[in-house]
Motif scaffolding. Structure first.
Motif, PDB file in Angstrom:
ATOM      1  N   ILE A  28       2.767  -2.118  -7.785  1.00 21.38           N
ATOM      2  CA  ILE A  28       2.182  -1.079  -8.479  1.00 21.38           C
ATOM      3  C   ILE A  28       2.820  -0.468  -9.579  1.00 21.38           C
ATOM      4  O   ILE A  28       4.119  -0.725  -9.513  1.00 21.38           O
ATOM      5  CB  ILE A  28       1.799   0.133  -7.374  1.00 21.38           C
ATOM      6  CG1 ILE A  28       3.010   0.653  -6.849  1.00 21.38           C
ATOM      7  CG2 ILE A  28       0.800  -0.570  -6.028  1.00 21.38           C
ATOM      8  CD1 ILE A  28       2.678   1.701  -5.957  1.00 21.38           C
ATOM      9  N   PRO A  29       2.172   0.391 -10.371  1.00 17.34           N
ATOM     10  CA  PRO A  29       2.967   0.962 -11.371  1.00 17.34           C
ATOM     11  C   PRO A  29       4.198   2.078 -10.939  1.00 17.34           C
ATOM     12  O   PRO A  29       3.786   2.505  -9.963  1.00 17.34           O
ATOM     13  CB  PRO A  29       1.749   1.637 -12.422  1.00 17.34           C
ATOM     14  CG  PRO A  29       0.632   1.200 -12.029  1.00 17.34           C
ATOM     15  CD  PRO A  29       0.820   0.648 -10.672  1.00 17.34           C
ATOM     16  N   TYR A  30       5.152   2.114 -11.519  1.00 15.14           N
ATOM     17  CA  TYR A  30       6.206   2.833 -10.943  1.00 15.14           C
ATOM     18  C   TYR A  30       6.191   4.324 -11.390  1.00 15.14           C
ATOM     19  O   TYR A  30       6.934   5.063 -11.211  1.00 15.14           O
ATOM     20  CB  TYR A  30       7.396   2.135 -11.423  1.00 15.14           C
ATOM     21  CG  TYR A  30       7.920   0.985 -10.559  1.00 15.14           C
ATOM     22  CD1 TYR A  30       7.084   0.355  -9.754  1.00 15.14           C
ATOM     23  CD2 TYR A  30       9.321   0.454 -10.532  1.00 15.14           C
ATOM     24  CE1 TYR A  30       7.359  -0.800  -9.174  1.00 15.14           C
ATOM     25  CE2 TYR A  30       9.798  -0.835  -9.960  1.00 15.14           C
ATOM     26  CZ  TYR A  30       8.521  -1.347  -9.215  1.00 15.14           C
ATOM     27  OH  TYR A  30       9.059  -2.548  -8.624  1.00 15.14           O
ATOM     28  N   ASN A  31       5.120   4.531 -12.279  1.00 13.70           N
ATOM     29  CA  ASN A  31       5.065   6.011 -12.764  1.00 13.70           C
ATOM     30  C   ASN A  31       6.507   6.613 -13.377  1.00 13.70           C
ATOM     31  O   ASN A  31       6.659   7.582 -13.038  1.00 13.70           O
ATOM     32  CB  ASN A  31       4.396   6.855 -11.914  1.00 13.70           C
ATOM     33  CG  ASN A  31       3.019   6.455 -11.418  1.00 13.70           C
ATOM     34  OD1 ASN A  31       2.217   5.892 -12.186  1.00 13.70           O
ATOM     35  ND2 ASN A  31       2.771   6.663 -10.051  1.00 13.70           N
ATOM     36  N   ASP A  67      -2.771   6.547 -15.172  1.00 16.87           N
ATOM     37  CA  ASP A  67      -4.329   6.612 -14.782  1.00 16.87           C
ATOM     38  C   ASP A  67      -4.373   5.932 -13.285  1.00 16.87           C
ATOM     39  O   ASP A  67      -5.184   5.817 -12.761  1.00 16.87           O
ATOM     40  CB  ASP A  67      -5.031   5.657 -15.557  1.00 16.87           C
ATOM     41  CG  ASP A  67      -5.034   6.351 -17.110  1.00 16.87           C
ATOM     42  OD1 ASP A  67      -4.955   7.540 -17.010  1.00 16.87           O
ATOM     43  OD2 ASP A  67      -5.313   5.637 -17.950  1.00 16.87           O
ATOM     44  N   PHE A  68      -3.390   5.303 -12.810  1.00 16.92           N
ATOM     45  CA  PHE A  68      -3.344   4.570 -11.583  1.00 16.92           C
ATOM     46  C   PHE A  68      -3.523   5.526 -10.453  1.00 16.92           C
ATOM     47  O   PHE A  68      -2.576   6.499 -10.058  1.00 16.92           O
ATOM     48  CB  PHE A  68      -2.031   3.889 -11.120  1.00 16.92           C
ATOM     49  CG  PHE A  68      -1.940   2.943 -10.134  1.00 16.92           C
ATOM     50  CD1 PHE A  68      -2.682   1.578 -10.166  1.00 16.92           C
ATOM     51  CD2 PHE A  68      -1.212   3.194  -8.905  1.00 16.92           C
ATOM     52  CE1 PHE A  68      -2.721   0.998  -9.034  1.00 16.92           C
ATOM     53  CE2 PHE A  68      -1.577   2.466  -7.681  1.00 16.92           C
ATOM     54  CZ  PHE A  68      -1.932   1.175  -7.793  1.00 16.92           C
ATOM     55  N   ILE A  70      -3.776   5.944  -6.378  1.00 16.04           N
ATOM     56  CA  ILE A  70      -2.985   5.133  -5.104  1.00 16.04           C
ATOM     57  C   ILE A  70      -4.275   5.260  -4.132  1.00 16.04           C
ATOM     58  O   ILE A  70      -4.280   4.306  -3.383  1.00 16.04           O
ATOM     59  CB  ILE A  70      -1.993   5.908  -4.834  1.00 16.04           C
ATOM     60  CG1 ILE A  70      -1.241   4.902  -3.623  1.00 16.04           C
ATOM     61  CG2 ILE A  70      -2.342   7.205  -4.339  1.00 16.04           C
ATOM     62  CD1 ILE A  70      -0.566   3.714  -4.112  1.00 16.04           C
ATOM     63  N   ASN A  71      -5.341   6.395  -4.047  1.00 10.96           N
ATOM     64  CA  ASN A  71      -6.035   6.272  -3.110  1.00 10.96           C
ATOM     65  C   ASN A  71      -7.249   5.148  -3.284  1.00 10.96           C
ATOM     66  O   ASN A  71      -7.459   4.412  -2.345  1.00 10.96           O
ATOM     67  CB  ASN A  71      -6.726   7.688  -3.019  1.00 10.96           C
ATOM     68  CG  ASN A  71      -7.912   7.707  -2.191  1.00 10.96           C
ATOM     69  OD1 ASN A  71      -7.818   7.702  -0.828  1.00 10.96           O
ATOM     70  ND2 ASN A  71      -9.300   7.808  -2.462  1.00 10.96           N
ATOM     71  N   ASN A  72      -7.529   4.950  -4.779  1.00 15.99           N
ATOM     72  CA  ASN A  72      -8.528   3.787  -4.874  1.00 15.99           C
ATOM     73  C   ASN A  72      -7.976   2.441  -4.758  1.00 15.99           C
ATOM     74  O   ASN A  72      -8.691   1.662  -4.392  1.00 15.99           O
ATOM     75  CB  ASN A  72      -9.081   4.007  -6.355  1.00 15.99           C
ATOM     76  CG  ASN A  72      -9.966   5.252  -6.561  1.00 15.99           C
ATOM     77  OD1 ASN A  72      -9.740   6.233  -5.945  1.00 15.99           O
ATOM     78  ND2 ASN A  72     -10.413   5.313  -7.678  1.00 15.99           N
ATOM     79  N   PHE A  73      -6.703   2.406  -4.951  1.00 20.11           N
ATOM     80  CA  PHE A  73      -5.937   1.153  -4.877  1.00 20.11           C
ATOM     81  C   PHE A  73      -6.141   0.924  -3.325  1.00 20.11           C
ATOM     82  O   PHE A  73      -6.285  -0.433  -2.947  1.00 20.11           O
ATOM     83  CB  PHE A  73      -4.338   1.172  -5.174  1.00 20.11           C
ATOM     84  CG  PHE A  73      -3.642   0.019  -4.844  1.00 20.11           C
ATOM     85  CD1 PHE A  73      -3.628  -0.862  -5.427  1.00 20.11           C
ATOM     86  CD2 PHE A  73      -2.892   0.489  -3.595  1.00 20.11           C
ATOM     87  CE1 PHE A  73      -2.857  -2.195  -4.964  1.00 20.11           C
ATOM     88  CE2 PHE A  73      -1.887  -0.518  -3.309  1.00 20.11           C
ATOM     89  CZ  PHE A  73      -2.061  -2.129  -3.889  1.00 20.11           C
ATOM     90  N   PHE A  74      -5.920   1.606  -2.574  1.00 22.46           N
ATOM     91  CA  PHE A  74      -5.811   1.400  -1.154  1.00 22.46           C
ATOM     92  C   PHE A  74      -7.213   1.132  -0.487  1.00 22.46           C
ATOM     93  O   PHE A  74      -7.616   0.475   0.450  1.00 22.46           O
ATOM     94  CB  PHE A  74      -5.381   2.367  -0.262  1.00 22.46           C
ATOM     95  CG  PHE A  74      -3.686   1.905  -0.145  1.00 22.46           C
ATOM     96  CD1 PHE A  74      -3.152   1.146   0.844  1.00 22.46           C
ATOM     97  CD2 PHE A  74      -2.731   2.774  -0.699  1.00 22.46           C
ATOM     98  CE1 PHE A  74      -1.903   0.783   1.238  1.00 22.46           C
ATOM     99  CE2 PHE A  74      -1.433   2.469  -0.584  1.00 22.46           C
ATOM    100  CZ  PHE A  74      -0.936   1.506   0.362  1.00 22.46           C
ATOM    101  N   ASP A  75      -8.193   1.790  -1.079  1.00 20.50           N
ATOM    102  CA  ASP A  75      -9.583   1.541  -0.678  1.00 20.50           C
ATOM    103  C   ASP A  75     -10.118   0.114  -0.859  1.00 20.50           C
ATOM    104  O   ASP A  75     -10.566  -0.306  -0.220  1.00 20.50           O
ATOM    105  CB  ASP A  75     -10.424   2.512  -1.557  1.00 20.50           C
ATOM    106  CG  ASP A  75     -10.555   3.983  -1.055  1.00 20.50           C
ATOM    107  OD1 ASP A  75     -10.136   4.148   0.004  1.00 20.50           O
ATOM    108  OD2 ASP A  75     -11.198   4.847  -1.906  1.00 20.50           O
TER     109      ASP A  75
END
Length: 279
Positions: A28-31, A67-68, A70-75
């Motif tokens: 994932i992006p490290y922001n 724009d990443f 995290i909630n959508n990623f885990f969904d």
């Protein structure tokens, strides 16, 4: 075996009808924002601070970092992770339950663990990868430099599939860098040797591996070379093209689908349907 890379966002996965995965691996992006190249010599021209700042100074790795979600990623991940088997494995052995591995910055580990729990991945443990060198060479005479990468293994209830060949596996690994035969495409590209080791532990031949943030495509290549079915998503066209043309070119069973190709096919079908309707 299938190896499919899509030039699309993982949130649009439904249109591709991919199977659920035994293992999901994501970096994932490290922001890091505009501090992405901090402590790295490339911040300066020719790596020398006497030469002034380079074009990379005050730049972020990717414009998608901020724009990443995290909630959508885990969904997505929990939707495309295989369901757990109803029965546990034999006594003293793990089950065939699936797992996730998320590469992240050290500061993100608790966030990843907490978000995983909110999505039903109630168990986790950390992985540490030890490097033989550090990119943080600036001011190295003033502080301890970073020489590790980090990841988190997440799973639901039952211990996931685990291939240890009778040997104990510690939660730290050597960061085995790839040779010149592996193209360097992505600034945070993970070595195929490291990815293969993880894939071998948590999957069997013929299992499905998904990478929602495919980047260079190294996860897909590692999985395909081990005889696993691999699926990945990469939204940036330049990374997608380089992954297709350089990283995955050696895999003969590759299927690459771009958003443009999908749209063109849909328009063609709509036109045909309209003609049939007029008749």
């Amino acid at each position: 075996m299938k190896c499919e890379l899509y030039n699309d966002h993982f949130e649009n996965a439904k249109r591709y009808q991919i199977p659920t995965a035994q293992l999901i691996i994501a970096d994932i992006p490290y922001n890091l924002g505009k501090n992405a190249y901090a402590s790295n010599p490339v911040w300066y021209n020719d790596g020398n601070n006497k030469n002034g700042e380079s074009d990379l100074a005050n730049k972020q790795f990717f414009d998608t970092d901020g724009d990443f979600k995290i909630n959508n990623f885990f969904d997505f991940c929990t939707r495309y992770l295989k369901k757990e088997p109803k029965r546990s494995g034999e006594r003293g052995k793990p089950s065939n339950a699936p797992a996730m591995i998320v590469f992240c910055a050290f500061e993100q580990m608790h966030m990843v663990i907490d978000e995983g729990r909110r999505h039903g991945l109630i168990h986790s443990y950390p992985l540490v990868f030890i490097k033989s060198s550090s990119a943080q060479v600036l001011k190295a005479n003033m502080k301890i430099v970073g020489g590790c990468e980090y990841a988190v293994v997440l799973y639901r209830d039952k211990l996931p599939k685990f291939n240890n060949n009778g040997k104990m596996i510690m939660n730290w690994f050597n960061w085995q860098v790839d040779g010149t035969e592996i193209p360097k495409i992505h600034p945070t590209q993970k070595p195929i040797k490291v990815l293969k080791r993880l894939i071998e532990i948590f999957t069997d031949y013929g299992d499905v591996v998904i990478d929602p943030c495919a980047g260079s495509g190294s996860t897909l290549r590692a999985a395909a070379e081990l005889g696993r079915n691999a699926y990945g998503f990469e939204i940036k066209k330049n990374f997608f093209s380089n992954a297709k043309d350089k990283m995955l070119k050696v895999i003969q069973t590759d299927i690459f689908v771009s958003m443009y190709e999908i749209e063109q096919e849909n328009r063609k079908q709509t036109f045909i349907d309209k003609l049939r309707g007029d008749k």
